[in-house]
Scaffold this active site. Sequence first.
Site, PDB file in Angstrom:
ATOM      1  N   GLU A   1      50.262 -52.756 -54.819  1.00 35.56           N
ATOM      2  CA  GLU A   1      50.795 -51.406 -55.033  1.00 35.56           C
ATOM      3  C   GLU A   1      50.444 -50.876 -56.419  1.00 35.56           C
ATOM      4  O   GLU A   1      50.109 -49.702 -56.582  1.00 35.56           O
ATOM      5  CB  GLU A   1      52.321 -51.384 -54.841  1.00 35.56           C
ATOM      6  CG  GLU A   1      52.786 -51.729 -53.439  1.00 35.56           C
ATOM      7  CD  GLU A   1      52.467 -50.662 -52.395  1.00 35.56           C
ATOM      8  OE1 GLU A   1      51.927 -49.605 -52.747  1.00 35.56           O
ATOM      9  OE2 GLU A   1      52.765 -50.907 -51.208  1.00 35.56           O
TER      10      GLU A   1
ATOM     11  N   ARG B   1      48.082 -47.518 -56.560  1.00 33.25           N
ATOM     12  CA  ARG B   1      48.723 -46.282 -57.025  1.00 33.25           C
ATOM     13  C   ARG B   1      48.444 -46.033 -58.510  1.00 33.25           C
ATOM     14  O   ARG B   1      47.995 -44.957 -58.887  1.00 33.25           O
ATOM     15  CB  ARG B   1      50.238 -46.349 -56.796  1.00 33.25           C
ATOM     16  CG  ARG B   1      50.575 -46.542 -55.334  1.00 33.25           C
ATOM     17  CD  ARG B   1      52.029 -46.286 -55.047  1.00 33.25           C
ATOM     18  NE  ARG B   1      52.402 -46.940 -53.791  1.00 33.25           N
ATOM     19  CZ  ARG B   1      53.378 -46.547 -52.995  1.00 33.25           C
ATOM     20  NH1 ARG B   1      54.112 -45.511 -53.318  1.00 33.25           N
ATOM     21  NH2 ARG B   1      53.663 -47.197 -51.882  1.00 33.25           N
TER      22      ARG B   1
ATOM     23  N   ASP C   1      45.124 -53.672 -42.470  1.00 25.58           N
ATOM     24  CA  ASP C   1      44.486 -52.347 -42.557  1.00 25.58           C
ATOM     25  C   ASP C   1      43.440 -52.102 -43.652  1.00 25.58           C
ATOM     26  O   ASP C   1      42.241 -52.026 -43.391  1.00 25.58           O
ATOM     27  CB  ASP C   1      45.566 -51.241 -42.611  1.00 25.58           C
ATOM     28  CG  ASP C   1      46.686 -51.461 -43.628  1.00 25.58           C
ATOM     29  OD1 ASP C   1      46.577 -52.395 -44.435  1.00 25.58           O
ATOM     30  OD2 ASP C   1      47.652 -50.681 -43.630  1.00 25.58           O
TER      31      ASP C   1
ATOM     32  N   GLU D   1      48.471 -41.411 -42.662  1.00 25.69           N
ATOM     33  CA  GLU D   1      47.279 -41.944 -41.971  1.00 25.69           C
ATOM     34  C   GLU D   1      46.710 -41.042 -40.872  1.00 25.69           C
ATOM     35  O   GLU D   1      45.482 -40.946 -40.718  1.00 25.69           O
ATOM     36  CB  GLU D   1      47.574 -43.341 -41.400  1.00 25.69           C
ATOM     37  CG  GLU D   1      47.772 -44.430 -42.459  1.00 25.69           C
ATOM     38  CD  GLU D   1      49.130 -44.395 -43.140  1.00 25.69           C
ATOM     39  OE1 GLU D   1      50.035 -43.725 -42.603  1.00 25.69           O
ATOM     40  OE2 GLU D   1      49.302 -45.020 -44.208  1.00 25.69           O
TER      41      GLU D   1
ATOM     42  N   THR E   1      42.693 -46.354 -51.023  1.00 24.18           N
ATOM     43  CA  THR E   1      43.631 -46.333 -49.903  1.00 24.18           C
ATOM     44  C   THR E   1      44.888 -45.516 -50.204  1.00 24.18           C
ATOM     45  O   THR E   1      45.702 -45.276 -49.324  1.00 24.18           O
ATOM     46  CB  THR E   1      43.980 -47.773 -49.451  1.00 24.18           C
ATOM     47  OG1 THR E   1      44.603 -47.715 -48.177  1.00 24.18           O
ATOM     48  CG2 THR E   1      44.902 -48.454 -50.445  1.00 24.18           C
TER      49      THR E   1
HETATM   50  C1  DMJ Z   1      49.956 -46.022 -48.827  1.00 25.03           C
HETATM   51  O1  DMJ Z   1      50.576 -46.531 -49.932  1.00 25.03           O
HETATM   52  C2  DMJ Z   1      48.580 -46.553 -48.675  1.00 25.03           C
HETATM   53  O2  DMJ Z   1      47.896 -45.755 -47.790  1.00 25.03           O
HETATM   54  C3  DMJ Z   1      48.533 -47.974 -48.185  1.00 25.03           C
HETATM   55  O3  DMJ Z   1      47.243 -48.404 -47.894  1.00 25.03           O
HETATM   56  C4  DMJ Z   1      49.392 -48.207 -46.986  1.00 25.03           C
HETATM   57  N1  DMJ Z   1      50.260 -47.171 -46.671  1.00 25.03           N
HETATM   58  C5  DMJ Z   1      50.814 -46.266 -47.612  1.00 25.03           C
HETATM   59  C6  DMJ Z   1      51.148 -44.954 -46.933  1.00 25.03           C
HETATM   60  O4  DMJ Z   1      51.532 -45.057 -45.639  1.00 25.03           O
END
Ligand code: DMJ
Length: 644
Positions: A265, A269, A399, A533, A619
């Site tokens: 995370e 982020r 994912d 998503e 992501t």
């Molecule tokens: C986000 O923090 C990112 O997309 C992560 O890869 C997984 N999902 C959350 C949002 O749903």
Amino acid sequence: MVFRKLPGVSASGMGLRLSQKFVFLLFLSGLVTLCFGALFFLPDSVRLKRIFLSKTEIQPVTVGSGSENDVREHLKRHKDLEHPRGMTSAKGETGTKPKSQSRKPPVSHETTEERLAGGKALEELNLSRSKTESASEKTTSTHHGATSDTFNFKKFQRCLLKPPLGRDTGKPADPQTNERRDKVKEMMKFAWDNYKLYAWGKNELRPLTKDGHIGNMFGGLRGASIIDSLDTLYIMGLIEEYNDAKEWVQNSLDLNSNGEASLFEVNIRYVGGLLSAYYLTGEELFKNKAMELGEKLLPAFNTPTGIPRGVINLGSSGTSWSWGWASAGSSILAEFGTLHLEFVHLSELSNNPIYTEKVMNIRKLLNKIEKPHGLYPNFLSPVSGNWVQHHVSIGGLGDSFYEYLIKSYLMSDKTDENAKMMYYSALEAIEANLVQKSPGGLTYLAEWRGGILDHKMGHLACFSGGMIGIGADDGAQEKRQHYLDLAAEITHTCHESYTRSTTKLGPEAFRFDSGAEATATRLSDRYYILRPEVIESYMYMWRLTHDPKYREWGWEAVEALEQHCRVESGFSGIRDVYTMTVSQDNMQQSFFLSETLKYLYLLFSDDDLLALDDWVFNTEAHPLPIIRKSCLDDGATQDQTVSE
Ligand code: DMJ
């Protein structure tokens, strides 16, 4: 006790009969088990416990936000996983009932047109760009011996094919699309203004209780919503707000925290958000902060295999742990597999290869290890380097590993052949084992548990429409159209999961068994936490096909968000997408600002705003530039300019 050989007794070894030996060994092993087992009953603070169990068993982190890799989400979706000891869900705090549905007018109604009419937006952007230019002249050494003096921002800009914000900030010619884009911008401003008013400096806004949420997913780091918003504010031309965010980073972002954070995370982020902010604006501040933080993440890789553990202490100890709920101290595929893009950029900017080495080492191990049916299970031991469980999922836990394979290839300017090979072989295995068609003709991705299919698709897995779409063109010639069709089919299924709900927002997970088709059958799967998503796939599919249905679907989502998630002081997730008497969860996730609203804005913008031939999105939807080594290393670019 001393054992002596007894005369006349036929014995071996220490002079004991076989049966005596057996009883003794039984006693000894019982004793050892008892002593070791007792460790589990000691409080976490006891030093002895830390010494014996620190690397795998203690979970000091409680998490508070809603990404897949937050423990609460894992547990929700993977009930079969062992329950973590001593771990609480900070999300439990959010269970306040909504006060009212009253929707006040947004804080500001100023539209792009109004701003442009006064020439304000362009003026501000130009101002900001010229600041960028001057910032980019400073190419001095920055942090902890990491030399940034080799990264030439101006040259980087010249290597882009298009200006990052497009010819006219991506403003679409079609008036209806432009209105819709303005609406999304207004939503961003509303979400931001309320965050600023009630939760400034905290990680997320709690819009019903009008206060902030910190949680402990980021190890004491604050301002997740600020870092996640920087690039969105910038591309939307919300320059005043962007400047407030920048000032906060300058004066208040304290990286000297000593807490335990999710490596994943913090990387997607914070590191991702800071890197994007730097590449878009050229502000050295963002680069320096990203590098400082990147360095703090390195100790997580100090494991026998180099596969990082999921939790890291951001203080000087740099100790790392595996999540307590992950089988046998394992690391999670989607976590250690989602570092590549950011780490390669950290090496680029610092001119220090260590970051790339760390992620390439992960790649090497994954390449070598045997894969059941070519699939990548979700749990891997950072000690032995072996799979721990055979659970495969393109949604939660797996994912973004797949996403980062194809994006690593694209970000390398299509030079990372190994990433390409791994991505397309994984995709083949996914197609052979997981892709299913429902009786009603919907294509979906099932989950795989040691060979048995679970006919369920998570909201998180809906990113795969976009992923398969952006990878279509680089697949084998004869498969390109097929991949694009598959991407469209998956995106269609995900849209169905929205349209089949009462609120027109999609559930956390939907099933294709017992007569269900793209609907949640379990109460615990009915929530929607502002996730991006599905909209993310609309955005990519729009760019790839220009089929107007994707913009229509995006607009349906905007209307549903406005109707069910917008409250007086921000946006909130909802607990049940199948009821009109909505109950909000009191959380404005930071990814709503970085991803959901950004993807919507891009969906209603021209394709030259963050053009896909220059940028890949991490992501968390933070844009990172394609690294054009040949251009960056080439003196000839000195005089080229980005075509405006
Ligand atoms: C986000 O923090 C990112 O997309 C992560 O890869 C997984 N999902 C959350 C949002 O749903």
